[in-house]
Design an enzyme around this catalytic site. Sequence first.
Site, PDB file in Angstrom:
ATOM      1  N   TYR A   1      37.149  51.022  45.697  1.00 27.21           N
ATOM      2  CA  TYR A   1      36.570  50.837  44.367  1.00 27.21           C
ATOM      3  C   TYR A   1      35.087  51.211  44.360  1.00 27.21           C
ATOM      4  O   TYR A   1      34.591  51.799  43.390  1.00 27.21           O
ATOM      5  CB  TYR A   1      36.745  49.395  43.906  1.00 27.21           C
ATOM      6  CG  TYR A   1      38.141  49.082  43.438  1.00 27.21           C
ATOM      7  CD1 TYR A   1      38.495  49.228  42.096  1.00 27.21           C
ATOM      8  CD2 TYR A   1      39.119  48.655  44.332  1.00 27.21           C
ATOM      9  CE1 TYR A   1      39.781  48.953  41.665  1.00 27.21           C
ATOM     10  CE2 TYR A   1      40.400  48.384  43.916  1.00 27.21           C
ATOM     11  CZ  TYR A   1      40.728  48.536  42.573  1.00 27.21           C
ATOM     12  OH  TYR A   1      42.008  48.282  42.154  1.00 27.21           O
TER      13      TYR A   1
ATOM     14  N   CYS B   1      47.653  46.177  40.075  1.00 26.66           N
ATOM     15  CA  CYS B   1      46.461  45.599  40.693  1.00 26.66           C
ATOM     16  C   CYS B   1      46.732  45.161  42.137  1.00 26.66           C
ATOM     17  O   CYS B   1      47.629  44.352  42.381  1.00 26.66           O
ATOM     18  CB  CYS B   1      45.992  44.402  39.866  1.00 26.66           C
ATOM     19  SG  CYS B   1      44.661  43.464  40.628  1.00 26.66           S
TER      20      CYS B   1
END
Length: 324
Positions: free
Chosen positions: A195, A63
């Site tokens: 994203y 992440c």
Amino acid sequence: MGHLKDGIWHDEWYDTSKSGGRFERSSAGFRNWITPDGAAGPSGKGGFEAEAGRYHLYVSYACPWAHRTLIFRALKGLEELISVSVVHPDMLSDGWTFAQDFPGTTGDALFGKPFLRDIYTEADPGLSGRVTVPILWDKKRDTIVSNESSEIIRMFNSAFDAITGNTHDFWPLALRDEIETVNARIYDTINNGVYKAGFATTQKAYDAAIAPLFDSLDWLETHLSENRYLMGEQVTEADWRLFTTLIRFDKVYHGHFKCNKRMVKDYPAVWAYTRALYQWPGVRETVNFDHIVRHYYYSHDTINPHRIVPVTPDLDFDAPHGRG
């Protein structure tokens, strides 16, 4: 990426049907601050005093948001003060887990729980919200301090200075307004922009994300051709916030998220800058490409339904960068 509702787990992906196919990121739910004396910070409640051994960090190596906190933990010499648990790279029907059948995972060092969601319900049994990393946990008060990475790195930047003696400041007062302006653009178009492109479910939403992403990368190439760092000669939090996206770009975002107009290595200045930051003392140890590649390609079955993990480009991040 499931979520909790009233403390109950639901395995549900992001719903883009109401946003025209656009990916919309949820806000963090815990916004307390560690401060030198325990006084309240800009948000949340007080009572979180900087102390050695009191706090624990839950992260994923994959992440980019959690990666920020690992970098600041290293840059500020907090490894001996703040312990860490690393989740498994596969994020499937149970979300992030503490399975230990992948190198680099640790299990849950505090409670021995099987799932990251159990850490959230340990703090609030009736919680509703997304189950994300990072989590900064207070072992004294048995609760979550924060799950907002941008605020955790600012805590790490200064709250423990009196304990460590490390006063290197990545958020200097004189540059804060300029840092905030650059952070806003980088977050919207690059950090979150990849994203928004990758999780888009309509052509219109994808097109709306991809153009600003490469506009900003083009701007970075020009800016970094004339400046050593984003703020000139001084490295700041803005550089480290950008770095965690750049280091992943050619390995995963370029292919998996369809951000394939150009690669970072196609931008000479941006590519050299990325290598310079990677080679900063303590930073390369926070980068785990095995977790990064595995997580993105294996976990996102809405994008990669057969979960084929591809061969990714061979990139030499240790090559001389020539940036001083």
